[in-house]
Design an enzyme around this catalytic site. Structure first.
Site, PDB file in Angstrom:
ATOM      1  N   ASN A 115       1.373  -1.470   0.304  1.00 57.06           N
ATOM      2  CA  ASN A 115      -0.145   0.048   0.084  1.00 57.06           C
ATOM      3  C   ASN A 115       0.509   1.478  -0.026  1.00 57.06           C
ATOM      4  O   ASN A 115       1.810   1.770   1.057  1.00 57.06           O
ATOM      5  CB  ASN A 115      -1.211   0.028   1.215  1.00 57.06           C
ATOM      6  CG  ASN A 115      -1.542   1.623   1.495  1.00 57.06           C
ATOM      7  OD1 ASN A 115      -1.919   1.766   0.293  1.00 57.06           O
ATOM      8  ND2 ASN A 115      -2.252   1.068   2.866  1.00 57.06           N
ATOM      9  N   LYS A 134       0.082   4.418  -0.719  1.00 55.46           N
ATOM     10  CA  LYS A 134      -0.757   6.026   0.271  1.00 55.46           C
ATOM     11  C   LYS A 134      -0.294   6.612  -0.310  1.00 55.46           C
ATOM     12  O   LYS A 134      -0.043   6.667  -2.222  1.00 55.46           O
ATOM     13  CB  LYS A 134      -0.356   5.986   1.438  1.00 55.46           C
ATOM     14  CG  LYS A 134       0.158   4.403   2.634  1.00 55.46           C
ATOM     15  CD  LYS A 134       0.109   4.821   4.203  1.00 55.46           C
ATOM     16  CE  LYS A 134      -0.358   2.923   4.922  1.00 55.46           C
ATOM     17  NZ  LYS A 134       0.039   3.399   6.320  1.00 55.46           N
ATOM     18  N   HIS A 161      -9.601   0.757   5.149  1.00 52.66           N
ATOM     19  CA  HIS A 161      -8.623   1.194   5.718  1.00 52.66           C
ATOM     20  C   HIS A 161      -8.561   2.211   7.022  1.00 52.66           C
ATOM     21  O   HIS A 161      -9.127   3.160   6.706  1.00 52.66           O
ATOM     22  CB  HIS A 161      -7.195   1.879   4.796  1.00 52.66           C
ATOM     23  CG  HIS A 161      -5.578   1.684   5.369  1.00 52.66           C
ATOM     24  ND1 HIS A 161      -5.199   3.208   6.426  1.00 52.66           N
ATOM     25  CD2 HIS A 161      -5.086   1.067   5.135  1.00 52.66           C
ATOM     26  CE1 HIS A 161      -4.172   2.476   6.450  1.00 52.66           C
ATOM     27  NE2 HIS A 161      -3.658   1.088   5.955  1.00 52.66           N
ATOM     28  N   GLU A 176      -6.886   4.702   7.874  1.00 50.05           N
ATOM     29  CA  GLU A 176      -6.505   6.213   7.386  1.00 50.05           C
ATOM     30  C   GLU A 176      -7.921   6.983   7.071  1.00 50.05           C
ATOM     31  O   GLU A 176      -8.025   7.709   6.820  1.00 50.05           O
ATOM     32  CB  GLU A 176      -5.380   6.165   6.354  1.00 50.05           C
ATOM     33  CG  GLU A 176      -3.962   5.855   7.690  1.00 50.05           C
ATOM     34  CD  GLU A 176      -2.863   5.364   6.292  1.00 50.05           C
ATOM     35  OE1 GLU A 176      -2.682   5.318   5.742  1.00 50.05           O
ATOM     36  OE2 GLU A 176      -1.743   4.704   7.164  1.00 50.05           O
ATOM     37  N   GLU A 203      -5.326  -4.981  10.699  1.00 48.67           N
ATOM     38  CA  GLU A 203      -4.107  -4.014  10.884  1.00 48.67           C
ATOM     39  C   GLU A 203      -4.356  -3.024  11.472  1.00 48.67           C
ATOM     40  O   GLU A 203      -5.399  -1.833  12.808  1.00 48.67           O
ATOM     41  CB  GLU A 203      -3.925  -2.806   9.680  1.00 48.67           C
ATOM     42  CG  GLU A 203      -4.046  -3.292   8.164  1.00 48.67           C
ATOM     43  CD  GLU A 203      -2.905  -2.370   7.115  1.00 48.67           C
ATOM     44  OE1 GLU A 203      -2.652  -3.157   6.570  1.00 48.67           O
ATOM     45  OE2 GLU A 203      -4.512  -1.194   6.765  1.00 48.67           O
ATOM     46  N   GLY A 229       2.800   1.928  10.692  1.00 44.96           N
ATOM     47  CA  GLY A 229       3.822   3.691  10.646  1.00 44.96           C
ATOM     48  C   GLY A 229       4.697   3.982  12.049  1.00 44.96           C
ATOM     49  O   GLY A 229       4.783   4.988  11.381  1.00 44.96           O
ATOM     50  N   SER A 278       3.688  -1.647  10.316  1.00 42.43           N
ATOM     51  CA  SER A 278       5.049  -2.264  10.917  1.00 42.43           C
ATOM     52  C   SER A 278       5.327  -3.472  10.245  1.00 42.43           C
ATOM     53  O   SER A 278       6.693  -3.463  10.173  1.00 42.43           O
ATOM     54  CB  SER A 278       5.784  -1.831  11.198  1.00 42.43           C
ATOM     55  OG  SER A 278       5.234  -0.150  12.578  1.00 42.43           O
TER      56      SER A 278
HETATM   57  P1  13P Z   1       3.237   0.376   7.645  1.00 41.22           P
HETATM   58  O1  13P Z   1       3.853  -0.748   6.868  1.00 41.22           O
HETATM   59  O2  13P Z   1       3.877   2.179   7.167  1.00 41.22           O
HETATM   60  O3  13P Z   1       3.128  -0.162   8.798  1.00 41.22           O
HETATM   61  O4  13P Z   1       1.526   0.349   7.097  1.00 41.22           O
HETATM   62  C1  13P Z   1       0.416  -0.774   7.278  1.00 41.22           C
HETATM   63  C2  13P Z   1       0.062   0.245   6.342  1.00 41.22           C
HETATM   64  O5  13P Z   1      -1.288   0.582   6.549  1.00 41.22           O
HETATM   65  C3  13P Z   1      -0.226  -0.683   4.887  1.00 41.22           C
HETATM   66  O6  13P Z   1      -1.690  -0.645   4.698  1.00 41.22           O
END
Ligand code: 13P
Length: 261
Positions: free
Chosen positions: A13, A15, A101, A103, A171, A177, A217
């Site tokens: 992803n 982002k 997601h 976010e 997640e 992150g 992560s």
């Molecule tokens: P990170 O791997 O940067 O923690 O992000 C995870 C994520 O949200 C993947 O969709």
């Protein structure tokens, strides 16, 4: 009797990262790396670039084993929804779409109901949803992680009939992150427990074939310990998917861990 073991998957992803040129370069790097690894038998590799690069990334990986996913979409086919992108628009450029997601839920106010509409639209358009669920730190610390995950699954997948192609990602919000991945045991407790139970109560034995991804992560240093869990079939990778080498290493280690189970 459980149905077939779910396939393994490593999805990147990206982002809100990569310009068009960077996206094409990254996609080509992953494509060439996967080809050099002889296609990573048994592990599906999916790249989820920003919408604006979907077409170019789809072109770059065309004819290879690498698949493409969108990061989001609206549920309507068209209309007065300024700034939105419809399922009809991404259809043909991608096989998958990430929906729900955290976010999107936290920063853009997406509710379970909205996510549910999007999931149904994805199925309608033949796009495979990578449906995400996850609890916040506060919810975990108050002992409500299982309840939250069960609730998000039941609400987000309400009314879904045919689940072929469905992928579910767990997640935990506190692990995204932050560099603080969940332990494989904590992830497996939810993924083999509340998450599996909720899917089972919705879809019966067919739910056993749904691939479950861990996200939060994930990197080349910790992916093996997640992939070694029976209840975890792959990962949804953020930061570590932004460079070809670490992402390819994650895919390679996943294939290796799954082959030795
Ligand atoms: P990170 O791997 O940067 O923690 O992000 C995870 C994520 O949200 C993947 O969709």
């Amino acid at each position: 009797m459980p149905t077939a073991m779910p396939r393994s998957m490593v999805a990147g992803n990206w982002k809100m990262n990569t310009t068009l040129a960077e996206a094409v370069q990254l996609a080509a790097g992953v494509r060439d790396g996967v080809a050099a690894l002889n296609g990573l038998a048994g592990v599906d590799v999916v790249l989820c670039p920003p919408h604006i690069s979907l077409q170019a990334v789809a072109e770059a990986v065309k004819g290879s084993a690498v698949k493409v996913g969108a990061q989001n979409m609206h549920y309507e086919a068209s209309g007065a929804f300024t700034g939105e992108v419809s399922p009809a628009m991404v259809q043909g450029m991608c096989d998958y779409v990430i929906l729900g997601h955290s976010e999107r839920r936290q920063l853009f106010g997406e509710t379970d109901d909205l996510v549910n509409r999007k999931v149904k639209a994805a199925f309608e358009y033949g796009i495979k949803p990578i449906f995400c669920v996850g609890e916040t730190l506060e919810q975990r610390e108050s002992g409500r992680a299982s309840e939250i995950i069960g609730g998000q699954v039941r609400a987000g997948l309400d009314g879904v009939g045919d689940i072929s192609g469905l992928v579910v990602a767990y997640e935990p919000v506190w692990a995204i992150g932050t560099g603080q991945a969940a332990t494989p045991e904590v992830a497996a407790e939810i993924m083999g427990g509340a998450l599996r139970d909720a899917l089972g109560s919705l879809f019966g034995p067919a739910a056993a074939a749904i691939p479950l991804l861990y996200g939060g992560s994930v990197n080349a240093g910790n992916v093996e310990s997640f992939a070694a869990q029976d209840s975890i079939h792959g990962s949804l990778v953020g930061g570590a998917s932004l460079q070809a080498e670490p992402f390819l290493e994650i895919a390679r280690l996943t294939a290796q861990a799954k082959a030795s189970l």
